[in-house]
Design a protein around this motif. Structure first.
Motif, short mmCIF file in Angstrom:
data_model
loop_
_atom_site.label_atom_id
_atom_site.label_comp_id
_atom_site.label_asym_id
_atom_site.label_seq_id
_atom_site.Cartn_x
_atom_site.Cartn_y
_atom_site.Cartn_z
N HIS A 88 43.17 39.36 43.15
CA HIS A 88 43.95 40.34 42.70
C HIS A 88 45.44 40.53 42.78
O HIS A 88 46.47 40.83 42.11
N TRP A 89 45.68 40.05 44.35
CA TRP A 89 47.24 40.39 44.73
C TRP A 89 48.10 39.19 43.88
O TRP A 89 49.03 39.33 43.40
N GLU A 110 47.22 38.07 40.89
CA GLU A 110 47.49 38.63 39.68
C GLU A 110 48.69 39.26 39.39
O GLU A 110 49.42 39.32 38.47
N GLN A 111 48.90 39.96 40.30
CA GLN A 111 50.30 40.75 40.51
C GLN A 111 51.40 40.29 41.03
O GLN A 111 52.64 40.61 40.66
N GLU A 142 41.71 47.65 44.19
CA GLU A 142 42.53 49.00 44.09
C GLU A 142 43.60 48.98 45.10
O GLU A 142 44.82 49.08 44.66
N LYS A 183 46.23 45.97 43.96
CA LYS A 183 47.08 46.54 42.81
C LYS A 183 48.00 47.56 43.25
O LYS A 183 49.15 47.62 42.93
N ARG A 184 47.37 48.32 44.28
CA ARG A 184 48.27 49.53 44.82
C ARG A 184 49.42 49.09 45.42
O ARG A 184 50.60 49.22 45.25
#
Length: 212
Positions: free
Chosen positions: A29-30, A32-33, A205, A208-209
């Motif tokens: 997820h990291w 992806e950001q 979460e 992404k945050r």
């Protein structure tokens, strides 16, 4: 360009490790950001760092011009690890509980990067850096459980990362990871699955945050 320092310390491969599964999810997820970001990865089980030696320890309290050749060589290894930590915009650590504590490989890494006068103490060169720790454990050590007094992983890492290094610490805690493997814990499998799913959701979460 953002840099993530990702450290795993589980003795097991990803398919058999609760902490590795969650750190892998966070990392995905990291990425992806941060599609152009840099990930520095250390697998402490596959490539452990040296345990602290007398030369490496004493060199941290003396000026470089006074180092013996042995101190200089040992301290150079510590500096490389410290520089990796200082260069990171965020740190991700897999820290499974082994016999009530963190793996010795992770302790060795911590002993190398904790340096009073640089990373720790009054200076805290990594102060404010976010660090996410996936603290998996085979049973439950949550507040109110019978084994709460034996929870030394979060207590210890809070003292190190939050208090001593001044980092912004958050935990993800997958529990009851032995339930699918221990017949005596068969009735806890459903709770384990819920804890695992919650940990994966938290990984998404928090990654992404953190990017936001």
């Amino acid at each position: 360009m953002a840099t993530l320092l990702h450290i795993d310390s589980s003795a097991f491969p990803t398919e058999a490790s609760a902490s590795r599964a969650v750190t892998a999810a966070f990392r995905s997820h990291w990425q992806e950001q941060h599609p152009d970001g840099t990930i520095v990865y250390r697998d402490l089980a596959a490539e452990p760092v040296p345990h602290i030696t007398a030369d490496a320890h004493t060199a941290g309290f003396a000026g470089p011009d006074s180092h013996t050749p042995e101190q200089a060589a040992a301290f150079a290894g510590r500096v490389r690890l410290i520089e990796e930590l200082e260069a990171a915009d965020a740190v991700l650590i897999g820290a499974p509980m082994y016999n009530f504590a963190i793996p010795s490989t992770l302790k060795a890494w911590l002993d190398n990067v904790i340096l009073v006068g640089r990373t720790a103490g009054e200076t805290q060169s990594v102060k404010g850096t976010p660090v996410i720790v996936v603290a998996s454990r085979g049973g439950s050590y949550a507040p109110g459980t019978p084994r709460e007094p034996y929870e030394y992983v979060q207590n210890y890492l809070t003292a190190v990362f939050a208090d001593f290094l001044g980092m912004e610490l958050e935990f993800i805690v997958p529990e009851l990871t032995m339930a699918p493997h221990n017949p005596a814990m068969a009735e806890l499998v459903t709770l384990f699955e819920a804890s695992r799913d919650r940990a994966l959701e938290e990984a998404a979460e928090k990654a992404k945050r953190l990017a936001a």
